[in-house]
Write a protein that holds these residues in place. Structure first.
Motif, PDB file in Angstrom:
ATOM      1  N   SER A 264      42.436 -27.651  77.133  1.00 40.51           N
ATOM      2  CA  SER A 264      43.468 -28.177  76.241  1.00 40.51           C
ATOM      3  C   SER A 264      43.007 -29.525  75.739  1.00 40.51           C
ATOM      4  CB  SER A 264      44.805 -28.321  76.974  1.00 40.51           C
ATOM      5  OG  SER A 264      45.313 -27.049  77.327  1.00 40.51           O
ATOM      6  N   ILE A 265      43.349 -29.840  74.495  1.00 43.03           N
ATOM      7  CA  ILE A 265      42.889 -31.074  73.861  1.00 43.03           C
ATOM      8  C   ILE A 265      44.088 -31.857  73.362  1.00 43.03           C
ATOM      9  CG2 ILE A 265      41.582 -32.014  71.912  1.00 43.03           C
ATOM     10  CD1 ILE A 265      39.833 -29.513  72.047  1.00 43.03           C
ATOM     11  N   ARG A 266      44.096 -33.145  73.652  1.00 41.78           N
ATOM     12  CA  ARG A 266      45.137 -34.022  73.123  1.00 41.78           C
ATOM     13  C   ARG A 266      44.609 -34.687  71.852  1.00 41.78           C
ATOM     14  NH1 ARG A 266      49.648 -35.027  75.696  1.00 41.78           N
ATOM     15  NH2 ARG A 266      49.907 -34.354  77.868  1.00 41.78           N
ATOM     16  N   ALA A 267      45.242 -34.411  70.745  1.00 42.49           N
ATOM     17  CA  ALA A 267      44.825 -34.993  69.468  1.00 42.49           C
ATOM     18  C   ALA A 267      45.535 -36.330  69.277  1.00 42.49           C
ATOM     19  CB  ALA A 267      45.168 -34.054  68.327  1.00 42.49           C
ATOM     20  N   PRO A 268      44.790 -37.399  69.025  1.00 37.24           N
ATOM     21  CA  PRO A 268      45.426 -38.726  68.941  1.00 37.24           C
ATOM     22  C   PRO A 268      46.164 -38.998  67.635  1.00 37.24           C
ATOM     23  CG  PRO A 268      43.066 -38.905  68.605  1.00 37.24           C
ATOM     24  CD  PRO A 268      43.327 -37.469  68.955  1.00 37.24           C
ATOM     25  N   HIS A 269      46.009 -38.112  66.633  1.00 31.33           N
ATOM     26  CA  HIS A 269      46.617 -38.384  65.333  1.00 31.33           C
ATOM     27  C   HIS A 269      47.347 -37.148  64.825  1.00 31.33           C
ATOM     28  CE1 HIS A 269      44.326 -42.132  65.062  1.00 31.33           C
ATOM     29  NE2 HIS A 269      43.286 -41.439  65.488  1.00 31.33           N
ATOM     30  N   ASP A 270      48.409 -37.375  64.045  1.00 27.34           N
ATOM     31  CA  ASP A 270      49.101 -36.253  63.423  1.00 27.34           C
ATOM     32  C   ASP A 270      48.598 -36.074  61.989  1.00 27.34           C
ATOM     33  OD1 ASP A 270      50.359 -38.153  61.817  1.00 27.34           O
ATOM     34  OD2 ASP A 270      52.158 -38.212  63.079  1.00 27.34           O
ATOM     35  N   LEU A 271      49.203 -35.170  61.250  1.00 28.22           N
ATOM     36  CA  LEU A 271      48.690 -34.841  59.921  1.00 28.22           C
ATOM     37  C   LEU A 271      48.871 -35.959  58.905  1.00 28.22           C
ATOM     38  CD1 LEU A 271      49.666 -31.078  59.475  1.00 28.22           C
ATOM     39  CD2 LEU A 271      47.597 -32.084  60.448  1.00 28.22           C
TER      40      LEU A 271
END
Length: 317
Positions: free
Chosen positions: A53-60
């Protein structure tokens, strides 16, 4: 600084996601400054990527500043990509780059319509079937069509990202980046050299018995008339059926099967290259070399160097 945004979503292929992050993240200008600001963006804070699982630091919202948006491949072609991602891809003015099956996401967003594109060779036919407005080239490592760039499978994403670096910052920066990634700046040939040999046709095709017969007779210098006579058809009727069921003429189909068989022999035997050509029906070494290069993208000797036969075990005394 050039702004790169890499999209992450459930089902993304981890390798495809890491390639643009690594390549663009390693690129340095002549004075040592980073060439790119790279950020991973997602609809949700956490996405599933295969076994991790990956935590993305930014949204769209980070896409608003993007100069380049990278779409990594998806493992399951039938999985649903969030509508917010498709909408963002449809609207962004940024340069678009897809890795492997990320081309399916770009196509779903309508960004490949009327363009030439590629994807992993095993998925190319499906991309063409689902999106007939896209001209799919299954033989190349990557395609650049204006502001939209697509790559073939796996490591071809490295080739494409290095190509982007060279376009943006020149050959010297790209060469330094390639050395940092322990990659050649350019690879000879296209993805045709990596396509696994497949049976000539599935059972159920009316030409299937003929195609099997042809694969058993690749060593013979067969003409169109020879093939038609064996099939008990006129040459015109044979050609029509061949185009309907294989998408190629009989002679072109036979030539590709000869080359695929030659690839097997080059990989699995120590037969001399000229002998391999004669074993698959070519009457001269020159004709073999030219046909091999046309289909595979590299000459036979270069192919054998890339895929050498396994060494024979020593004989027991």
């Amino acid at each position: 600084m050039h702004q790169v945004r890499v999209l992450a979503y459930d089902g993304v292929v981890p390798f495809d996601l890491s390639v643009p992050v690594e390549v663009f993240g390693r690129a340095r200008l002549a004075d040592g400054r980073p060439a790119y600001d790279v950020r991973v963006c997602a609809v949700t804070d956490e996405v599933r990527a295969g076994a991790v699982s990956i935590r993305a630091p930014h949204d769209l919202s980070a896409l608003a500043e993007a100069d380049t948006v990278v779409v990594p491949g998806v493992a399951d072609l039938d999985s649903a990509v969030p509508g917010a991602i498709l909408d963002a891809l449809a609207a962004t003015p940024a340069r678009l780059v897809s890795i492997c099956t990320g081309a399916f996401v770009l196509a779903a967003a309508g960004r490949l319509d009327g363009r030439r594109a590629t994807t992993h060779w095993a998925a190319a036919a499906e991309l063409a079937r689902r999106h007939p407005a896209v001209t799919v080239d299954p033989d190349v490592l990557f395609v650049e069509d204006g502001p939209v760039l697509t790559s073939a499978g796996a490591a071809a994403g490295l080739d494409l990202c290095l190509h982007v670096v060279r376009n943006d910052h020149g050959a010297a920066v790209a060469a330094d980046t390639a050395r940092s990634c322990v990659m050649p700046l350019e690879r000879a040939g296209g993805q045709a050299q990596f396509i696994a040999y497949e049976p000539p046709a599935p059972a159920g095709h009316s030409l299937q018995p003929l195609l099997v017969w042809l694969t058993h007779n690749l060593h013979r210098p067969l003409t169109l008339a020879d093939i038609a006579a064996h099939a008990s058809m006129s040459t015109r009727s044979l050609s029509r059926h061949f185009r309907d069921q294989t998408g190629a003429t009989p002679v072109r189909w036979l030539n590709r099967q000869r080359i695929r068989r030659a690839q097997q022999l080059l990989e699995q035997t120590d037969q001399p290259v000229e002998r391999v050509g004669s074993l698959v029906g070519f009457t001269s070494p020159t004709a073999f070399r030219e046909s091999f290069r046309q289909v595979v993208g590299v000459p036979p000797r270069a192919y054998r160097a890339a895929f050498p036969p396994a060494p024979r075990p020593p004989r027991r005394s």
